[in-house]
Write a protein that holds these residues in place. Structure first.
Motif, PDB file in Angstrom:
ATOM      1  N   ARG A 242       0.708  -1.062   0.134  1.00 34.76           N
ATOM      2  CA  ARG A 242       0.158  -0.378   0.056  1.00 34.76           C
ATOM      3  C   ARG A 242       1.054   0.710   0.100  1.00 34.76           C
ATOM      4  N   VAL A 243       0.941   2.093  -0.972  1.00 35.09           N
ATOM      5  CA  VAL A 243       1.359   2.974  -0.873  1.00 35.09           C
ATOM      6  C   VAL A 243       0.593   4.457  -1.428  1.00 35.09           C
ATOM      7  N   VAL A 244       0.365   5.656  -0.730  1.00 39.04           N
ATOM      8  CA  VAL A 244      -0.484   6.831  -1.812  1.00 39.04           C
ATOM      9  C   VAL A 244       1.192   7.936  -1.394  1.00 39.04           C
ATOM     10  N   ALA A 245       0.899   8.139  -2.938  1.00 40.84           N
ATOM     11  CA  ALA A 245       2.159   8.870  -3.685  1.00 40.84           C
ATOM     12  C   ALA A 245       1.299  10.473  -3.632  1.00 40.84           C
ATOM     13  N   THR A 246       1.927  11.749  -3.205  1.00 39.17           N
ATOM     14  CA  THR A 246       0.896  13.184  -3.552  1.00 39.17           C
ATOM     15  C   THR A 246       2.083  14.486  -4.013  1.00 39.17           C
ATOM     16  N   LEU A 247       2.005  14.955  -5.422  1.00 33.92           N
ATOM     17  CA  LEU A 247       2.959  15.944  -5.828  1.00 33.92           C
ATOM     18  C   LEU A 247       3.336  16.718  -4.603  1.00 33.92           C
ATOM     19  N   GLU A 248       4.775  17.469  -4.841  1.00 33.72           N
ATOM     20  CA  GLU A 248       5.175  18.325  -4.417  1.00 33.72           C
ATOM     21  C   GLU A 248       5.663  19.103  -4.868  1.00 33.72           C
ATOM     22  N   GLY A 249       7.155  19.234  -5.355  1.00 33.40           N
ATOM     23  CA  GLY A 249       8.062  20.169  -5.902  1.00 33.40           C
ATOM     24  C   GLY A 249       7.993  20.029  -7.867  1.00 33.40           C
ATOM     25  N   GLY A 250       8.989  20.723  -8.314  1.00 32.28           N
ATOM     26  CA  GLY A 250       9.655  19.900  -9.101  1.00 32.28           C
ATOM     27  C   GLY A 250       8.811  20.941  -9.975  1.00 32.28           C
ATOM     28  N   TYR A 251       9.849  22.316 -10.831  1.00 32.22           N
ATOM     29  CA  TYR A 251       9.783  23.246 -11.359  1.00 32.22           C
ATOM     30  C   TYR A 251      10.082  23.649 -12.836  1.00 32.22           C
ATOM     31  N   ASP A 252      10.887  22.725 -13.831  1.00 34.68           N
ATOM     32  CA  ASP A 252      11.099  23.053 -14.771  1.00 34.68           C
ATOM     33  C   ASP A 252      10.093  21.898 -15.655  1.00 34.68           C
ATOM     34  N   LEU A 253       9.114  22.238 -16.102  1.00 37.27           N
ATOM     35  CA  LEU A 253       7.977  21.598 -16.485  1.00 37.27           C
ATOM     36  C   LEU A 253       8.533  20.196 -17.159  1.00 37.27           C
ATOM     37  N   PHE A 254       9.431  20.472 -17.933  1.00 36.06           N
ATOM     38  CA  PHE A 254       9.992  18.962 -18.936  1.00 36.06           C
ATOM     39  C   PHE A 254       9.978  18.159 -17.599  1.00 36.06           C
ATOM     40  N   ALA A 255      11.463  18.253 -16.881  1.00 40.00           N
ATOM     41  CA  ALA A 255      12.124  17.694 -16.247  1.00 40.00           C
ATOM     42  C   ALA A 255      10.689  17.139 -15.248  1.00 40.00           C
ATOM     43  N   LEU A 256       9.393  17.731 -14.368  1.00 38.45           N
ATOM     44  CA  LEU A 256       8.876  17.470 -13.469  1.00 38.45           C
ATOM     45  C   LEU A 256       8.050  16.897 -14.581  1.00 38.45           C
ATOM     46  N   ALA A 257       7.724  16.988 -16.046  1.00 39.82           N
ATOM     47  CA  ALA A 257       6.624  15.504 -15.602  1.00 39.82           C
ATOM     48  C   ALA A 257       7.452  13.988 -16.558  1.00 39.82           C
ATOM     49  N   ARG A 258       8.494  14.441 -16.724  1.00 41.16           N
ATOM     50  CA  ARG A 258       9.307  13.249 -17.031  1.00 41.16           C
ATOM     51  C   ARG A 258       9.383  12.416 -15.980  1.00 41.16           C
ATOM     52  N   SER A 259      10.216  12.822 -14.614  1.00 44.01           N
ATOM     53  CA  SER A 259       9.544  12.645 -13.634  1.00 44.01           C
ATOM     54  C   SER A 259       9.286  12.006 -13.128  1.00 44.01           C
ATOM     55  N   VAL A 260       7.933  12.872 -12.967  1.00 43.58           N
ATOM     56  CA  VAL A 260       6.578  11.831 -12.682  1.00 43.58           C
ATOM     57  C   VAL A 260       6.325  10.305 -13.431  1.00 43.58           C
ATOM     58  N   GLU A 261       6.819  10.582 -14.454  1.00 48.64           N
ATOM     59  CA  GLU A 261       6.077   9.496 -15.136  1.00 48.64           C
ATOM     60  C   GLU A 261       6.961   8.108 -15.164  1.00 48.64           C
ATOM     61  N   SER A 262       8.516   8.876 -14.624  1.00 50.70           N
ATOM     62  CA  SER A 262       9.469   7.882 -13.799  1.00 50.70           C
ATOM     63  C   SER A 262       8.612   6.949 -13.272  1.00 50.70           C
ATOM     64  N   PHE A 263       9.200   8.144 -12.051  1.00 54.11           N
ATOM     65  CA  PHE A 263       7.963   7.139 -10.324  1.00 54.11           C
ATOM     66  C   PHE A 263       7.550   6.994 -10.478  1.00 54.11           C
ATOM     67  N   VAL A 264       6.031   7.085 -11.203  1.00 58.82           N
ATOM     68  CA  VAL A 264       5.055   6.345 -11.168  1.00 58.82           C
ATOM     69  C   VAL A 264       4.908   4.616 -11.902  1.00 58.82           C
ATOM     70  N   ARG A 265       6.154   4.559 -13.016  1.00 62.62           N
ATOM     71  CA  ARG A 265       5.535   3.437 -13.714  1.00 62.62           C
ATOM     72  C   ARG A 265       6.312   1.789 -12.908  1.00 62.62           C
ATOM     73  N   PRO A 266       6.597   2.135 -12.126  1.00 65.12           N
ATOM     74  CA  PRO A 266       7.815   0.938 -10.955  1.00 65.12           C
ATOM     75  C   PRO A 266       5.860   0.046 -11.127  1.00 65.12           C
ATOM     76  N   PHE A 267       4.181   1.283 -10.343  1.00 63.14           N
ATOM     77  CA  PHE A 267       3.835   1.168 -10.035  1.00 63.14           C
ATOM     78  C   PHE A 267       2.812   0.182 -11.047  1.00 63.14           C
ATOM     79  N   THR A 268       3.047   0.239 -12.398  1.00 63.47           N
ATOM     80  CA  THR A 268       2.044  -0.430 -12.901  1.00 63.47           C
ATOM     81  C   THR A 268       2.571  -1.388 -13.569  1.00 63.47           C
ATOM     82  N   VAL A 269       3.164  -1.888 -13.234  1.00 62.58           N
ATOM     83  CA  VAL A 269       3.574  -2.988 -13.636  1.00 62.58           C
ATOM     84  C   VAL A 269       3.824  -4.722 -12.830  1.00 62.58           C
TER      85      VAL A 269
END
Length: 309
Positions: free
Chosen positions: A282-309
């Protein structure tokens, strides 16, 4: 419904809160994340839900009633702002957005505890981990992850872990739970840097892993494995909550760490391992910082991907 399906939680008000032209904590952050999740093919893998507004009862578990009532009552006229501090302001939609951001974590906790999913990601703003028991600050109004942790304890859990990998120290969460050993709080962060928080070394349930400007993957992973891992395994949390900040990425304009996308995938995988070992996944994650839009979006994608497999 299979509990293998992860949950994505957001709310329309989170894209209406804003703090003035040019502010880095902008509406575009959620738009960039949403667009990347669509382009990557990940968002259709999530069940999607709209966050409820957090109740006053859930908010006053972690904040002084006077602060809660002040923030909920703030309704500046369109085009004007209620200043909170030098970095933080409220517009006419901010109170609703802040309630929704906290309510998203409450919903995520309810969903994982009910066995409806094992992973929920709250794509919400304003962020929360700087909001202390008695004051809002640092772009944050309510401490969203703390509201979720207190809700989990009120729902009957005895041990909850909050893992925070934002580049800024989660002073609000540590302040709120400083005297509550039922909550393990683990931070990685750039030191010295805003907000300049120093933990009490006698608070053994608050585990700090400071990093220096310029530190990258090797230092980050070593800090997590040497400081967080033993504490998490000893604590054996029944639920893991994550303050997921992505401003430690090397492209972020507000900080000086040098993480790469793979580091966020790595920490996602580590958190999933700890959750599988101790917390029934059981894991619940919530967005905090990240202010370069490209880096933020790709980083979120990278973080959540392990929870989709």
């Amino acid at each position: 419904m299979s509990i293998a399906i992860p949950l994505w939680i957001t709310h329309p008000a989170c894209t209406r809160h804003e703090m003035g032209a040019g502010h880095p904590e902008s509406i575009e952050r959620l738009h960039a994340i949403h667009d990347r999740m669509i382009a990557s093919g990940l968002l259709p893998m999530f069940r999607q839900a709209t966050a409820p507004l957090a109740s006053r009862e859930s908010l006053v578990r972690v904040h002084e009633p006077r602060l809660v009532d002040f923030l909920l009552a703030a309704r500046p006229q369109p085009g004007s702002y209620q200043r909170i501090d030098g970095d933080t302001a409220m517009n006419a939609h901010s109170a609703e957005a802040a309630q929704a951001a906290a309510g998203a974590v409450v919903l995520g906790v309810d969903e994982v505890l009910a066995g409806k999913t094992r992973f929920a990601f709250c794509a919400v703003r304003p962020p929360g981990h700087h909001a202390e028991r008695r004051r809002a600050m640092g772009f944050c109004l309510f401490d969203n992850v703390a509201v979720g942790a207190a809700h989990a304890l009120a729902s009957g859990l005895e041990r909850v872990a909050v893992l925070d990998f934002d580049v800024h120290y989660g002073n609000g969460t540590s302040d709120i739970f400083r005297d509550d050993p039922r909550v393990l709080v683990c931070n990685t962060y750039q030191d010295p840097y805003y907000p300049g928080w120093v933990s009490d070394p006698l608070q053994l349930h608050i585990v700090d892993a400071p990093l220096r400007a310029g530190d990258g993957s090797e230092a980050f992973r070593a800090a997590v494995d040497s400081r967080w891992a033993p504490a998490i395994d000893a604590f054996q949390p029944q639920l893991i909550l994550v303050s997921a900040g992505f401003d430690a990425h090397g492209q972020d304009p507000l900080a000086g760490l040098d993480l790469v996308f793979d580091d966020f995938s790595w920490i996602g995988s580590r958190i999933r391992q700890w959750a599988d070992r101790h917390a029934s996944g059981r894991v619940v994650a919530t967005l905090e910082g990240g202010y370069d839009l490209f880096a933020l979006a790709r980083s979120v994608e990278s973080f959540v991907r392990p929870f989709t497999v």
